[in-house]
Write a protein that holds these residues in place. Structure first.
Motif, PDB file in Angstrom:
ATOM      1  N   ASN A 274       0.812  -1.219   0.000  1.00 55.80           N
ATOM      2  CA  ASN A 274       0.000   0.000   0.000  1.00 55.80           C
ATOM      3  C   ASN A 274       0.841   1.262   0.000  1.00 55.80           C
ATOM      4  N   GLU A 275       2.161   1.096   0.029  1.00 49.29           N
ATOM      5  CA  GLU A 275       3.046   2.257   0.031  1.00 49.29           C
ATOM      6  C   GLU A 275       3.381   2.671  -1.396  1.00 49.29           C
ATOM      7  N   ILE A 276       3.516   3.951  -1.599  1.00 43.81           N
ATOM      8  CA  ILE A 276       3.942   4.451  -2.909  1.00 43.81           C
ATOM      9  C   ILE A 276       5.447   4.214  -3.021  1.00 43.81           C
ATOM     10  N   LYS A 277       5.854   3.470  -4.034  1.00 42.25           N
ATOM     11  CA  LYS A 277       7.254   3.100  -4.158  1.00 42.25           C
ATOM     12  C   LYS A 277       8.049   4.246  -4.771  1.00 42.25           C
ATOM     13  N   ASN A 278       8.308   5.254  -3.955  1.00 44.08           N
ATOM     14  CA  ASN A 278       9.143   6.352  -4.417  1.00 44.08           C
ATOM     15  C   ASN A 278      10.354   6.474  -3.512  1.00 44.08           C
ATOM     16  N   VAL A 279      11.237   7.389  -3.852  1.00 45.18           N
ATOM     17  CA  VAL A 279      12.507   7.499  -3.148  1.00 45.18           C
ATOM     18  C   VAL A 279      12.299   7.830  -1.675  1.00 45.18           C
ATOM     19  N   GLU A 280      11.438   8.794  -1.383  1.00 44.99           N
ATOM     20  CA  GLU A 280      11.257   9.227   0.006  1.00 44.99           C
ATOM     21  C   GLU A 280      10.651   8.116   0.857  1.00 44.99           C
ATOM     22  N   THR A 281       9.705   7.372   0.274  1.00 46.38           N
ATOM     23  CA  THR A 281       9.072   6.282   1.026  1.00 46.38           C
ATOM     24  C   THR A 281      10.077   5.195   1.362  1.00 46.38           C
ATOM     25  N   VAL A 282      10.861   4.790   0.369  1.00 49.53           N
ATOM     26  CA  VAL A 282      11.866   3.755   0.605  1.00 49.53           C
ATOM     27  C   VAL A 282      12.908   4.235   1.604  1.00 49.53           C
ATOM     28  N   CYS A 283      13.296   5.497   1.497  1.00 50.64           N
ATOM     29  CA  CYS A 283      14.280   6.050   2.427  1.00 50.64           C
ATOM     30  C   CYS A 283      13.742   6.036   3.854  1.00 50.64           C
ATOM     31  N   ASN A 284      12.464   6.379   4.019  1.00 50.43           N
ATOM     32  CA  ASN A 284      11.860   6.368   5.355  1.00 50.43           C
ATOM     33  C   ASN A 284      11.798   4.952   5.920  1.00 50.43           C
ATOM     34  N   LEU A 285      11.522   3.975   5.050  1.00 46.42           N
ATOM     35  CA  LEU A 285      11.499   2.589   5.517  1.00 46.42           C
ATOM     36  C   LEU A 285      12.883   2.151   5.985  1.00 46.42           C
ATOM     37  N   ALA A 307      16.735   1.909  -9.339  1.00 51.05           N
ATOM     38  CA  ALA A 307      16.971   3.348  -9.234  1.00 51.05           C
ATOM     39  C   ALA A 307      16.393   3.921  -7.948  1.00 51.05           C
ATOM     40  N   THR A 308      15.233   3.389  -7.524  1.00 46.91           N
ATOM     41  CA  THR A 308      14.609   3.894  -6.300  1.00 46.91           C
ATOM     42  C   THR A 308      15.519   3.682  -5.103  1.00 46.91           C
ATOM     43  N   TYR A 309      16.119   2.480  -5.016  1.00 49.20           N
ATOM     44  CA  TYR A 309      16.990   2.192  -3.883  1.00 49.20           C
ATOM     45  C   TYR A 309      18.299   2.962  -3.971  1.00 49.20           C
ATOM     46  N   VAL A 310      18.773   3.217  -5.174  1.00 46.36           N
ATOM     47  CA  VAL A 310      20.016   3.980  -5.328  1.00 46.36           C
ATOM     48  C   VAL A 310      19.856   5.379  -4.754  1.00 46.36           C
ATOM     49  N   PHE A 311      18.782   6.070  -5.157  1.00 47.22           N
ATOM     50  CA  PHE A 311      18.573   7.434  -4.660  1.00 47.22           C
ATOM     51  C   PHE A 311      18.179   7.436  -3.185  1.00 47.22           C
ATOM     52  N   ALA A 312      17.422   6.394  -2.767  1.00 44.86           N
ATOM     53  CA  ALA A 312      17.057   6.310  -1.348  1.00 44.86           C
ATOM     54  C   ALA A 312      18.291   6.091  -0.488  1.00 44.86           C
ATOM     55  N   MET A 315      20.121   9.355  -0.171  1.00 43.12           N
ATOM     56  CA  MET A 315      19.401  10.243   0.736  1.00 43.12           C
ATOM     57  C   MET A 315      19.640   9.828   2.185  1.00 43.12           C
ATOM     58  N   LEU A 316      19.689   8.514   2.411  1.00 45.39           N
ATOM     59  CA  LEU A 316      19.913   8.029   3.769  1.00 45.39           C
ATOM     60  C   LEU A 316      21.314   8.393   4.256  1.00 45.39           C
ATOM     61  N   MET A 317      22.311   8.332   3.360  1.00 46.53           N
ATOM     62  CA  MET A 317      23.669   8.718   3.747  1.00 46.53           C
ATOM     63  C   MET A 317      23.754  10.196   4.091  1.00 46.53           C
ATOM     64  N   GLU A 318      22.925  11.018   3.456  1.00 42.46           N
ATOM     65  CA  GLU A 318      22.897  12.436   3.814  1.00 42.46           C
ATOM     66  C   GLU A 318      22.312  12.641   5.201  1.00 42.46           C
ATOM     67  N   ARG A 319      21.325  11.810   5.555  1.00 41.30           N
ATOM     68  CA  ARG A 319      20.740  11.911   6.894  1.00 41.30           C
ATOM     69  C   ARG A 319      21.707  11.414   7.960  1.00 41.30           C
ATOM     70  N   HIS A 320      22.410  10.320   7.639  1.00 41.48           N
ATOM     71  CA  HIS A 320      23.331   9.713   8.605  1.00 41.48           C
ATOM     72  C   HIS A 320      24.704   9.565   7.951  1.00 41.48           C
ATOM     73  N   PRO A 321      25.579  10.546   8.116  1.00 44.35           N
ATOM     74  CA  PRO A 321      26.891  10.510   7.437  1.00 44.35           C
ATOM     75  C   PRO A 321      27.760   9.324   7.854  1.00 44.35           C
ATOM     76  N   THR A 322      27.492   8.715   9.006  1.00 43.96           N
ATOM     77  CA  THR A 322      28.324   7.599   9.461  1.00 43.96           C
ATOM     78  C   THR A 322      27.949   6.275   8.795  1.00 43.96           C
ATOM     79  N   ILE A 323      26.872   6.268   8.019  1.00 45.51           N
ATOM     80  CA  ILE A 323      26.394   5.038   7.384  1.00 45.51           C
ATOM     81  C   ILE A 323      26.643   5.125   5.886  1.00 45.51           C
ATOM     82  N   THR A 324      27.079   4.016   5.301  1.00 48.79           N
ATOM     83  CA  THR A 324      27.286   3.955   3.855  1.00 48.79           C
ATOM     84  C   THR A 324      26.254   3.029   3.226  1.00 48.79           C
TER      85      THR A 324
END
Length: 405
Positions: A274-285, A307-312, A315-324
């Motif tokens: 039921n989730e919209i499979k976009n970059v922000e949604t995947v990043c939040n998950l 591509a969705t996971y690549v950009f997500a 985005m996640l690395m920008e939120r948490h610089p210690t994670i790759t």
């Protein structure tokens, strides 16, 4: 002064130990010569460590040429080895308890063997002695202690009754279409040993028992093992692996696993239908899973290459610089094979091979003739992905080309 004797190349897996840079293996197993004081000894690399660490009481003299740096290094190696042994023992005991809580290693079944206490494993600033106690619990009930399976003479069981028991087990096996390899499972041996201990009067668990109290007990015991594994997440860090798939009902499911200390733990599965499979949604998950495990514990996240996971992931690395974020290597190889298969001449070869295999497998007599010449081997080798299957099949055809002709 270090010896000028040339170093021999270590041969065995044990000789990859870090301490071997200070030792020369001898011609016989267990022989080693210290490169610092040229002392020859037996007992292998462990005795060399105590020799270099200048720890008395282990059947070897202290090294007269060992420097403070070498002493600290050897003591650190010994302390790390001790810690790893204790961790492996705790994990093993937790697995034993999870498999059968009724089998206790503290009673007559298990036994404990003490070891001499190690002196100073710290540096010169502080000394700490610790006693190494190695538990050696039996994985299953042994047959030489009180409460174990009695002998045949004591029970009156004979060969005929043993055969009847095996037939009863095989009837259950065949009726439920179980794999023969399941008999090699460690839990099957545990079941048989537990039944022999239970003796007469034991009643088989019912369907309600399996789906109710026994299931709850197993979940609790499994949680104990998982909680024990979580300790490594804080000490050594961990990797989060994400795997997405679609089931038969077209539901999009995301599985999350955590890897640390050489072990994998299934964390949870999320229904993202039921989730919209976009970059922000995947990043939040992904971020939610990171928060659950602990941002300070996560080293990297591994997902597929969509591509969705690549950009997500970025985005996640920008939120948490210690994670790759890193892509899955298997998915990378699969995409590479897909792109290679799109090349004109490669695509033509794959199509020709497909025509050959279709002709062979669509005609029974041709298939039987092929297997006769290939000694029963097939040329079609199904793999996890169809792109890998194409190239594996091409390799099989090439290796059997003379038989096919």
């Amino acid at each position: 002064m270090a010896s000028s004797t040339p170093r021999a190349t270590p041969k065995s897996g044990r000789q990859r130990d870090k301490a071997w840079k200070y030792g020369i293996p001898g011609s016989k197993k267990g022989e080693v010569t210290c490169t610092e004081c040229t002392k020859w000894m037996t007992g292998g690399i462990n005795r060399l460590k105590y020799h270099l660490a200048q720890i008395p009481g282990y059947g070897v003299e202290e090294c007269s040429k060992s420097t403070p740096e070498i002493i600290r290094e050897m003591k650190a190696i010994l302390a790390e080895n001790d810690m790893q042994k204790e961790e492996r023992q705790k994990t093993k005991e937790a697995m034993v308890a999870a498999m059968n809580p009724t089998l206790s290693t503290s009673g007559p079944i298990g036994h404990t063997r003490g070891r001499q206490s190690l002196s100073s494993f710290g540096d010169n600033e502080g000394e700490a002695s610790r006693t190494r106690v190695r538990s050696n619990p039996n994985f299953f009930v042994p047959h030489n202690v009180p409460g174990a399976q009695p002998s045949l003479e004591g029970t009156g069981w004979n060969r005929e009754k043993h055969e009847q028991t095996k037939i009863a087990a095989s009837n259950f096996w065949f009726y439920n279409n179980l794999s023969f390899n399941a008999a090699n499972n460690v839990y099957w041996e545990g079941l048989v040993n537990a039944l022999t201990v239970a003796g007469k009067g034991f009643k088989a668990p019912t369907c309600h028992d399996f789906s109710g109290p026994l299931l709850e007990t197993t979940v609790k015991n499994t949680q104990v093992v998982v909680d024990d594994q979580k300790r490594y997440w804080k000490r050594k860090g961990c990797n989060i692996l994400s795997d997405g798939w679609t089931n038969g009902r077209n539901r999009t499911l995301l599985n999350f696993l955590v890897a640390s200390n050489g072990a994998m733990v299934f964390l949870k599965s999320i229904d993202a239908s039921n989730e919209i499979k976009n970059v922000e949604t995947v990043c939040n998950l992904l971020d939610g899973v990171v928060q659950e495990v602990g941002v300070e514990n996560v080293v990297q996240i591994i997902t597929d290459n969509e591509a969705t996971y690549v950009f997500a992931g970025r985005m996640l690395m920008e939120r948490h610089p210690t994670i790759t974020w890193n892509p899955c290597a298997a998915h990378c190889l699969d995409l590479m094979l897909e792109d290679i298969g799109k090349i004109g001449w490669v695509k033509k070869v794959v199509e020709d091979a497909r025509s050959v295999t279709k002709f062979i497998y669509n005609h029974t007599w041709v298939l039987a003739l092929m297997r006769k010449h290939t000694n029963g081997k097939d040329v079609v080798r199904p793999e996890v992905t169809r792109f890998a299957s194409h190239f594996i099949t091409l390799q099989s055809i090439l290796s059997a080309i003379s038989h096919l002709k």
